[in-house]
Design an enzyme around this catalytic site. Sequence first.
Site, PDB file in Angstrom:
ATOM      1  N   THR A  79       2.081 -26.298 -55.905  1.00 41.70           N
ATOM      2  CA  THR A  79       2.055 -24.967 -55.306  1.00 41.70           C
ATOM      3  C   THR A  79       0.624 -24.463 -55.279  1.00 41.70           C
ATOM      4  O   THR A  79      -0.211 -24.849 -56.104  1.00 41.70           O
ATOM      5  CB  THR A  79       2.924 -23.972 -56.096  1.00 41.70           C
ATOM      6  OG1 THR A  79       2.418 -23.881 -57.444  1.00 41.70           O
ATOM      7  CG2 THR A  79       4.374 -24.426 -56.139  1.00 41.70           C
ATOM      8  N   GLY A  80       0.346 -23.612 -54.308  1.00 39.58           N
ATOM      9  CA  GLY A  80      -0.971 -22.994 -54.205  1.00 39.58           C
ATOM     10  C   GLY A  80      -0.825 -21.554 -53.780  1.00 39.58           C
ATOM     11  O   GLY A  80       0.288 -21.015 -53.706  1.00 39.58           O
ATOM     12  N   GLY A  81      -1.957 -20.931 -53.476  1.00 38.29           N
ATOM     13  CA  GLY A  81      -1.913 -19.530 -53.107  1.00 38.29           C
ATOM     14  C   GLY A  81      -1.293 -19.284 -51.747  1.00 38.29           C
ATOM     15  O   GLY A  81      -0.809 -18.186 -51.472  1.00 38.29           O
TER      16      GLY A  81
ATOM     17  N   VAL B 229       4.160 -27.575 -51.592  1.00 38.81           N
ATOM     18  CA  VAL B 229       4.283 -28.938 -51.097  1.00 38.81           C
ATOM     19  C   VAL B 229       5.468 -29.621 -51.777  1.00 38.81           C
ATOM     20  O   VAL B 229       5.580 -29.608 -53.007  1.00 38.81           O
ATOM     21  CB  VAL B 229       2.990 -29.746 -51.339  1.00 38.81           C
ATOM     22  CG1 VAL B 229       3.140 -31.172 -50.793  1.00 38.81           C
ATOM     23  CG2 VAL B 229       1.792 -29.061 -50.688  1.00 38.81           C
TER      24      VAL B 229
ATOM     25  N   LYS C 269       4.434 -29.652 -46.350  1.00 38.75           N
ATOM     26  CA  LYS C 269       3.711 -28.465 -46.790  1.00 38.75           C
ATOM     27  C   LYS C 269       4.309 -27.258 -46.083  1.00 38.75           C
ATOM     28  O   LYS C 269       4.304 -27.173 -44.852  1.00 38.75           O
ATOM     29  CB  LYS C 269       2.226 -28.603 -46.450  1.00 38.75           C
ATOM     30  CG  LYS C 269       1.348 -27.466 -46.949  1.00 38.75           C
ATOM     31  CD  LYS C 269      -0.120 -27.800 -46.680  1.00 38.75           C
ATOM     32  CE  LYS C 269      -1.045 -26.735 -47.227  1.00 38.75           C
ATOM     33  NZ  LYS C 269      -2.468 -27.088 -47.024  1.00 38.75           N
TER      34      LYS C 269
ATOM     35  N   ASP D 278     -14.191 -27.419 -47.117  1.00 36.19           N
ATOM     36  CA  ASP D 278     -13.670 -27.173 -48.472  1.00 36.19           C
ATOM     37  C   ASP D 278     -13.588 -28.474 -49.271  1.00 36.19           C
ATOM     38  O   ASP D 278     -12.571 -28.780 -49.893  1.00 36.19           O
ATOM     39  CB  ASP D 278     -12.300 -26.501 -48.404  1.00 36.19           C
ATOM     40  CG  ASP D 278     -11.940 -25.775 -49.712  1.00 36.19           C
ATOM     41  OD1 ASP D 278     -12.876 -25.461 -50.490  1.00 36.19           O
ATOM     42  OD2 ASP D 278     -10.751 -25.536 -49.963  1.00 36.19           O
TER      43      ASP D 278
END
Length: 431
Positions: free
Chosen positions: A7-9, A13, A28, A116
Site C-alpha cells: 500500500t502507498g499514499g 497493489v 495497482k 522518481d
Amino acid sequence: MEDLLGTGGTSVVWRARDEVLGRAVAVKVLAGSADRERIRDEARNAAALSHPNLAQVFDYGESDGTPYVVMELIDGETLERRLAAGPVPPDEAFRLCAEVAAGLAAAHVAGLVHRDVKPANIMVTTTGAKLVDFGIAAPAGAGEERVLGTPAYVAPERIMGGAVTPASDVYALGVVLYKLLAGVLPWPGETTTGVVRDHVHTPPSPLPDQPGVPKPIAALCMSCLAKDPANRPPARFVADTLARAAARAVLGEPVARTPRWRLALAAAAVGVMAGAWLYSGASPLREPSGPSGPAGGAASGAPPAATSSSSSTSSSAGPVTVAATTSNGPQQGGGAPPTSSAAPSASPAPSLSAAAPVTFTSDGGTAAARCADGRAELTAWEAARSYKVETVTPGPAATATVTFRHGNDLVDIAVTCAGGTPRSEVTTRKR
C-alpha cells in the site's frame, strides 16, 4: 484479487490472476481521491516501454469508476528493503545500478524521464533489477508547475524550476549508487528543507575510499552528482561503465589500469593495439590516486557526514511535492573572470592510428581524446600533483571537457574535433 502486496499514499497493489492468459499479475488500484489522471498516465507511459529492467504494463481499466493498472508481477523485494537488511557489496551495487541505468537509457530514448528514481522504486529480483512506478514520469523537456519526487533524490535544476531532462534521472541514480556504496546520502542535511538546500548549494561529500570500489567508479558516481546537468554522463554511459566494473569484480580483475593511451605515444604498433582496445568498449574512466599517490588528489576532501535514517531512507508511501524555490538562489562562482590561454601548455602528440587518442597537458592535468564521427570523446584523464578532478563531460559530444581544481584555481581542458583531429583549448579561471 488474491493477496495484498503493498500500500502507498495513492494506491494499493494486489496479486491477481489473468484468467484469459493464465498468469499471475499485479494490479495497482487507485486509493481514495488520488489523481485519476496520474495513474492513467503511468499506464500509458510504462506501456510504451519494453525493456528487461523496466516493469511491464499489460492493461488499464476502471471498475465501478475506480482506475486500475495490470502490471507484470515481480518476484522480489525493493532495494530499500534490501538496504535495510544490511550493506550491499560493491559488485552487487555496480550490477544493480547498471541495470537501472540501462532501463533509464531505454526510457530516455523513448523521450520519457522517470522523475522518481529511488531505492523504493527499484525491485531486486533473481534475474536483475527492475525500475517501477512511472506515475510521475514526464516527457523530456517538459516544464514543471510543481516539483514532484522524493526530496533526497531530486536534482538541483528541478528544484530551481528547470525543465525535465534525462540528466535529472542520472542525478537520482547517482544518489542511489552513492548510498549503496557509502551507506549514507552525499549531504549532511537531516530535514527535508536541509536536503533540498543541499541539492542546490552543497557539493556532495566525496565518496570514501573503500575496498572493492575502484577510483574510476568513484569518479563516475561523483560525475552523476554534478550540479550542472550538462556535466553528468548519459544513462547509457553509466550503464556500460558499471556493467564492465561488475563483470571485472566477479572475475577478480582490476577496473583501473595503467592508461593504454600512454603506450600509444611509444610506438605505432602499440598505437594500433590501443585503438583496437578502445573500440572494444573497455576504455576506463580515470581518476587520480589519493593525496599521497603518484597522480594527485581524489575528487574532494572531507569524509561524508552522517545522515539520520529519516532523511536517507525514503518512504514507500509515494512521491512528495518539493518546493520549487528555495530561500537563496544558486551560488555563483566568484573571483576573476575566466582567462583563456592562447594554446595548450603542450602540443598534442601526433596520432599514430585512426583510433589512437591524442594527449593534451595543462598545469592542472592531462587528458587524452579522440574523434569519432566528428565528435570529441575523452578516453582518459589524470590530475597533476596538488590538483583534483572537479568535473568531467567525457562525450562523445561537440565539446568534451575535464576540469581540474586546486583550491580556488580551476583549469579546463575543452576538446573539439577539426577535420577528424582532436583540438584543445586550455582555460584557467577562479572558482
